[in-house]
Design a protein around this motif. Structure first.
Motif, PDB file in Angstrom:
ATOM      1  N   ILE A   1       1.513  26.850  25.724  1.00 23.71           N
ATOM      2  CA  ILE A   1       2.069  25.525  25.423  1.00 23.71           C
ATOM      3  C   ILE A   1       3.561  25.573  25.689  1.00 23.71           C
ATOM      4  N   SER A   2       4.026  24.772  26.619  1.00 22.90           N
ATOM      5  CA  SER A   2       5.440  24.723  26.989  1.00 22.90           C
ATOM      6  C   SER A   2       6.118  23.584  26.253  1.00 22.90           C
ATOM      7  N   ILE A   3       7.260  23.910  25.624  1.00 25.29           N
ATOM      8  CA  ILE A   3       8.012  22.922  24.846  1.00 25.29           C
ATOM      9  C   ILE A   3       9.463  22.978  25.294  1.00 25.29           C
ATOM     10  N   SER A   4       9.987  21.864  25.755  1.00 25.20           N
ATOM     11  CA  SER A   4      11.421  21.766  26.053  1.00 25.20           C
ATOM     12  C   SER A   4      12.131  21.371  24.774  1.00 25.20           C
ATOM     13  N   ASN A   5      12.820  22.339  24.176  1.00 22.83           N
ATOM     14  CA  ASN A   5      13.310  22.153  22.810  1.00 22.83           C
ATOM     15  C   ASN A   5      14.772  22.575  22.692  1.00 22.83           C
ATOM     16  N   PRO A   6      15.708  21.870  23.373  1.00 23.55           N
ATOM     17  CA  PRO A   6      17.120  22.261  23.240  1.00 23.55           C
ATOM     18  C   PRO A   6      17.825  21.674  22.032  1.00 23.55           C
ATOM     19  N   VAL A   7      17.277  20.629  21.415  1.00 28.41           N
ATOM     20  CA  VAL A   7      17.980  19.921  20.338  1.00 28.41           C
ATOM     21  C   VAL A   7      17.649  20.512  18.975  1.00 28.41           C
ATOM     22  N   PHE A   8      16.386  20.650  18.676  1.00 30.35           N
ATOM     23  CA  PHE A   8      15.977  21.025  17.325  1.00 30.35           C
ATOM     24  C   PHE A   8      15.922  22.531  17.111  1.00 30.35           C
ATOM     25  N   GLY A   9      15.973  23.331  18.177  1.00 32.64           N
ATOM     26  CA  GLY A   9      16.063  24.775  18.034  1.00 32.64           C
ATOM     27  C   GLY A   9      14.846  25.376  17.357  1.00 32.64           C
ATOM     28  N   THR A  10      15.103  26.384  16.552  1.00 34.41           N
ATOM     29  CA  THR A  10      14.012  27.120  15.909  1.00 34.41           C
ATOM     30  C   THR A  10      13.377  26.356  14.756  1.00 34.41           C
ATOM     31  N   SER A  11      14.020  25.303  14.260  1.00 37.51           N
ATOM     32  CA  SER A  11      13.454  24.572  13.121  1.00 37.51           C
ATOM     33  C   SER A  11      12.116  23.942  13.479  1.00 37.51           C
ATOM     34  N   PHE A  12      12.011  23.396  14.688  1.00 39.95           N
ATOM     35  CA  PHE A  12      10.748  22.782  15.111  1.00 39.95           C
ATOM     36  C   PHE A  12       9.644  23.832  15.213  1.00 39.95           C
ATOM     37  N   LEU A  13       9.961  24.972  15.809  1.00 37.57           N
ATOM     38  CA  LEU A  13       8.952  26.025  15.967  1.00 37.57           C
ATOM     39  C   LEU A  13       8.558  26.627  14.627  1.00 37.57           C
ATOM     40  N   ASN A  14       9.516  26.746  13.725  1.00 40.30           N
ATOM     41  CA  ASN A  14       9.178  27.259  12.392  1.00 40.30           C
ATOM     42  C   ASN A  14       8.267  26.299  11.640  1.00 40.30           C
ATOM     43  N   ASP A  15       8.482  24.997  11.819  1.00 40.74           N
ATOM     44  CA  ASP A  15       7.598  24.019  11.177  1.00 40.74           C
ATOM     45  C   ASP A  15       6.178  24.121  11.722  1.00 40.74           C
ATOM     46  N   VAL A  16       6.059  24.351  13.024  1.00 31.90           N
ATOM     47  CA  VAL A  16       4.725  24.486  13.617  1.00 31.90           C
ATOM     48  C   VAL A  16       4.011  25.706  13.055  1.00 31.90           C
ATOM     49  N   CYS A  17       4.707  26.832  12.990  1.00 33.30           N
ATOM     50  CA  CYS A  17       4.086  28.060  12.480  1.00 33.30           C
ATOM     51  C   CYS A  17       3.725  27.948  11.003  1.00 33.30           C
ATOM     52  N   SER A  18       4.557  27.251  10.239  1.00 36.59           N
ATOM     53  CA  SER A  18       4.260  27.106   8.811  1.00 36.59           C
ATOM     54  C   SER A  18       3.053  26.213   8.574  1.00 36.59           C
ATOM     55  N   ARG A  19       2.831  25.250   9.472  1.00 33.75           N
ATOM     56  CA  ARG A  19       1.669  24.368   9.310  1.00 33.75           C
ATOM     57  C   ARG A  19       0.374  25.054   9.752  1.00 33.75           C
ATOM     58  N   LEU A  20       0.487  26.019  10.623  1.00 30.31           N
ATOM     59  CA  LEU A  20      -0.691  26.769  11.080  1.00 30.31           C
ATOM     60  C   LEU A  20      -0.881  27.994  10.189  1.00 30.31           C
ATOM     61  N   ASN A  21      -1.977  28.050   9.506  1.00 29.54           N
ATOM     62  CA  ASN A  21      -2.252  29.185   8.625  1.00 29.54           C
ATOM     63  C   ASN A  21      -2.941  30.279   9.426  1.00 29.54           C
ATOM     64  N   THR A  22      -2.209  30.799  10.412  1.00 32.67           N
ATOM     65  CA  THR A  22      -2.747  31.823  11.292  1.00 32.67           C
ATOM     66  C   THR A  22      -1.706  32.921  11.469  1.00 32.67           C
ATOM     67  N   PRO A  23      -2.116  34.116  11.886  1.00 35.64           N
ATOM     68  CA  PRO A  23      -1.126  35.163  12.195  1.00 35.64           C
ATOM     69  C   PRO A  23      -0.223  34.724  13.351  1.00 35.64           C
ATOM     70  N   SER A  24       1.064  34.919  13.191  1.00 36.55           N
ATOM     71  CA  SER A  24       2.027  34.493  14.210  1.00 36.55           C
ATOM     72  C   SER A  24       3.184  35.477  14.238  1.00 36.55           C
ATOM     73  N   THR A  25       3.872  35.508  15.370  1.00 37.94           N
ATOM     74  CA  THR A  25       5.050  36.346  15.539  1.00 37.94           C
ATOM     75  C   THR A  25       6.021  35.649  16.476  1.00 37.94           C
ATOM     76  N   HIS A  26       7.300  35.952  16.308  1.00 40.28           N
ATOM     77  CA  HIS A  26       8.367  35.371  17.120  1.00 40.28           C
ATOM     78  C   HIS A  26       9.007  36.487  17.945  1.00 40.28           C
ATOM     79  N   LEU A  27       9.058  36.296  19.250  1.00 39.21           N
ATOM     80  CA  LEU A  27       9.643  37.272  20.157  1.00 39.21           C
ATOM     81  C   LEU A  27      10.863  36.677  20.849  1.00 39.21           C
ATOM     82  N   TYR A  28      11.875  37.526  21.039  1.00 36.44           N
ATOM     83  CA  TYR A  28      13.117  37.129  21.699  1.00 36.44           C
ATOM     84  C   TYR A  28      13.322  38.010  22.923  1.00 36.44           C
ATOM     85  N   PRO A  29      14.201  37.603  23.843  1.00 37.49           N
ATOM     86  CA  PRO A  29      14.402  38.396  25.069  1.00 37.49           C
ATOM     87  C   PRO A  29      14.772  39.852  24.803  1.00 37.49           C
TER      88      PRO A  29
END
Length: 750
Positions: free
Chosen positions: A96-124
């Protein structure tokens, strides 16, 4: 012989001598004009600021939540969608591709918190190579869902898989799914996906796709480029064939800024406690557009504008309520501001009590007038904006506004001038659009005129008489002209009075006060030099300056601030780094380190003597009084330290003590200090008689004290020198080992 081996050590520790005072509570800085500032307003202003900013921040967060809610639901649906296209040679990896320059990590954190599944965040930085990338992915998913309630199977150490092996994740997932009774999605979020190495990610996608559908893996790519151009340009077709790419477009750019401002600053339904002025709005829009298009930067800019508003004017403590028993200073400041706007406001008032009641009454009236007039301006702006949007939709130019890029400038301009007549263009547009325009406009006008039944009735009658379409009939033109005149009159009545015409407007309205841009984009060089030259302006609390402004003294020192900062006699009051920097400014291009040390030591000797005098003066005893000797001598520049005699000291008893030279420092400090003590045999004692044994014991104690003091001076010099070196003010040269070169010149130290 002394057993002290301190001189043989290479590292010395200087314990922190302070810490007795408790940390001061958070507060706003003092007003720039300390003559109008008063300490009792500090706490009230800080509480008012917190209340106003909390109200604005809650509103912004609710708007952002409302904007992102449908897009979060869309991402969740895409993640949980396990539909497989039939007939494919191999399963596709959900991406799933998301162009997210405005809201930053807050949007992605909200998505992960709503999904009750194992998740991880990777950086370069986590995916420098394939091994580290797989290790971060596997361990992030496994360790992120570790639960003590889940039974663990026991294996031998030799049978355990590597933590970067995808089979290790597969075995863990089977065990986790059997324990939970379901097969949840394993979500991986890749932040700043453009910075990942494409060759590494190609291998990661290929390895993960080989474990489908045994593993329910899903990736979210956070991009800052338009969708999905980056993936198709950088990654080959062979890699894209393994991916099932889905895109979710979320709001970005100026649309987010305009939406937040329309529902906060420009909204008639939101009662903002502080009114942003045209200058602040223009800077916020310009900075967001050109430099940083993120939600964090927008909220930070608005918060800084609020902080400056409550910092520069002490009267902002009256923004919400008026105290029943205000202080004389508060009344005087309010009265001064009232007379600056209306010189006849206090005519016919006699007596202090009557003036007090009149002043408080004007404050309460101004609070009501400002709130009413600000809401009228917002209603006029939104009504005119609605007209412009409708005219543009129907193919007419309208007022010529560019609501996409100039929204802040248009709203700020409504503060500066009154409403002008629209003229024949409005009449033509009204006649052309007919009832479609009126019906669209009536919904907003009904809310704007809900307090005026007469205006609502008049507008309803005009709507009924509007023609259905554009005709050349004289009646149609007359009705169109009547509607245009009514709209102009209605908007003109909303903007009859400017906010600056209301007394005490500066309490609620920022006006043309410039935005504190130096806090967003500070001048680092100027800030460093100012802090080194005038450190007490940064370290002494603002309340202390305010309370001492009437007496013209620096808090805690009893001297004037200008004297503490500029005169050479008060140089000893500054920190060590500032003292060394002052001597730095007096030198040439190359600085002799030893001469620099001598000038620094001279100031510390004066500091030591002054501190000793203050202690003696504080105890009120005459026994420990020193004979007025000033050990520091002249605190000249480092260049003036050259040419001094090596190790020569004056034998006159009343001569001030000179700084030690190279020859003296090379000798044993204990012997040197004993010799110096023998050069001053006459010292004042209470009985005037000293035994030989007592004199020798005192000489040894004084010698050890001087040894420790000399070591402390050396350590303080090295520490200050390292700080200047760390800040980049000096650089080492290979030409002369005992010299350093200056890097900063032409500094105005006045």
């Amino acid at each position: 012989m002394s057993e002290d081996r301190t001189l043989e050590e290479t590292t010395f520790s200087i314990p922190y001598a302070g810490g007795d005072d408790e940390p001061s509570p958070a507060n706003l800085p003092g007003a720039p004009n300390v003559e109008l500032d008063f300490p009792e307003s500090h706490e009230r202003r800080f509480e008012a600021y917190k209340r106003a900013w909390s109200k604005c921040l809650d509103r912004i967060q609710s708007i952002v939540k409302q904007l992102l809610e449908p897009h979060i639901e869309a991402v969740i649906r895409q993640v949980e969608d396990d539909t497989v296209v039939p007939g494919l040679p191999h399963p596709e990896l959900p991406v799933i591709s998301i162009s997210n320059p405005v809201f930053g990590t807050s949007f992605l954190n909200d998505v992960c918190s709503r999904l009750n599944t194992p998740s991880t965040h990777l950086y370069p930085s986590d995916c420098a190579n394939l091994t580290s990338a797989m290790r971060s992915l596997v361990t992030g998913l496994v360790q992120g869902m570790d639960d003590d309630d889940i039974p663990r199977a026991k294996y031998k150490v030799s049978e355990k898989l590597a933590n970067y092996d995808i089979n290790y994740l597969t075995a863990w997932y089977k065990h986790y799914a059997s324990t939970e009774g379901s097969r949840p999605v394993l979500l991986t979020v890749l932040h700043n996906f453009e910075e990942f190495d494409p060759t590494v990610m190609q291998d990661v996608f290929y390895i993960c796709s080989q474990k489908l559908p045994e593993l329910r893996l899903s990736f979210i790519l956070s991009l800052s480029t338009p969708l999905p151009t980056y993936l198709h340009i950088v990654y080959p077709r062979a890699t894209l064939a393994y991916l099932r790419i889905r895109t979710v477009a979320i709001p970005s750019g100026l649309s987010v800024l305009n939406e937040i401002l329309l529902q906060t600053v420009f909204s008639p339904d939101f009662d903002s406690s502080v009114i942003l002025g045209p200058a602040a709005l223009e800077y916020i829009s310009d900075f967001f557009t050109r430099h940083n298009r993120t939600l964090d930067s927008l909220t930070t800019l608005i918060q800084l504008a609020y902080m400056k508003h409550f910092s520069i004017d002490p009267l902002t403590s009256l923004i919400y309520s008026t105290p029943q028993t205000p202080s004389p200073a508060l009344l005087e400041a309010a009265l001064t501001s009232i007379l600056a706007t209306n010189e006849t406001a206090m005519e016919g008032v006699s007596g202090a009590d009557e003036a007090k009641e009149k002043t408080l009454s004007i404050v309460d009236d101004s609070r009501t007038k400002i709130e009413k007039q600000y809401k009228s301006v917002k209603v006029a702006f939104n009504l005119t904006r609605l007209m412009q949007l409708f005219f543009v939709k129907e193919g007419y130019k309208g007022l010529g506004w560019n609501l996409e890029n100039d929204l802040c400038a248009i709203f700020g301009g409504m503060f500066l001038k009154r409403k002008e007549k629209s003229g024949s263009s409005t009449q033509t547009n009204c006649a052309a659009c007919g009832k479609r325009y009126a019906n669209s406009c009536s919904r907003h006008t009904q809310r704007a005129t809900k307090t005026s039944f007469t205006a609502q009735t008049e507008f309803t009658d005009l709507v009924e008489n509007l023609p259905q379409s554009q005709t050349s009939d004289e009646n149609s033109k007359a009705v169109a002209a009547e509607v245009a005149d009514w709209i102009d009159e209605f908007l003109g009545n909303l903007m009859l009075e400017r906010l600056e015409d209301i007394p005490l407007w500066e309490i609620w309205y920022m006006g043309m006060t410039p935005f504190p841009s130096e806090l967003v984009n500070p001048s680092i060089r100027a800030s460093l030099i100012s802090g080194l030259l005038r450190p007490l302006e940064f370290t002494v609390p603002s309340t202390s300056f305010s309370s001492s402004s009437n007496t013209g003294t620096t808090p805690g020192t009893g001297t004037k601030p200008t004297e503490t900062m500029t005169t050479d006699e008060s140089l000893w009051r500054l920190p060590d780094t500032s003292i060394l920097f002052r001597r730095y400014l007096d030198s040439g291009r190359l600085i002799n380190v030893y001469d620099w040390f001598e000038s620094f030591q001279a100031v510390l000797e004066a500091q030591r003597e002054e501190v000793r005098k203050e202690k003696v003066r504080g105890r009120g005893k005459g026994k420990g009084k020193v004979n007025g000797r000033k050990k520091g001598g002249s605190s000249g520049s480092p260049s003036k330290g050259k040419g001094r005699g090596g190790g020569k000291t004056s034998s006159a008893p009343a001569t001030p003590k000179k700084s030690p030279t190279k020859k003296a420092l090379q000798q044993s400090p204990t012997k040197t200090q004993k010799g110096k003590r023998r050069q001053r045999p006459e010292e004042e004692v209470d009985d005037g008689i000293m035994d030989a044994d007592e004199g020798e014991g005192e000489d040894e104690d004084e010698g050890e004290t001087e040894d420790k003091w000399l070591i402390e001076v050396q350590a303080r010099f090295i520490r200050a020198l390292h700080e200047l070196d760390y800040l980049g003010f000096i650089k080492h040269t290979k030409r002369r080992a005992d010299h350093v070169a200056r890097t900063v010149f032409d500094i105005n130290d006045e």
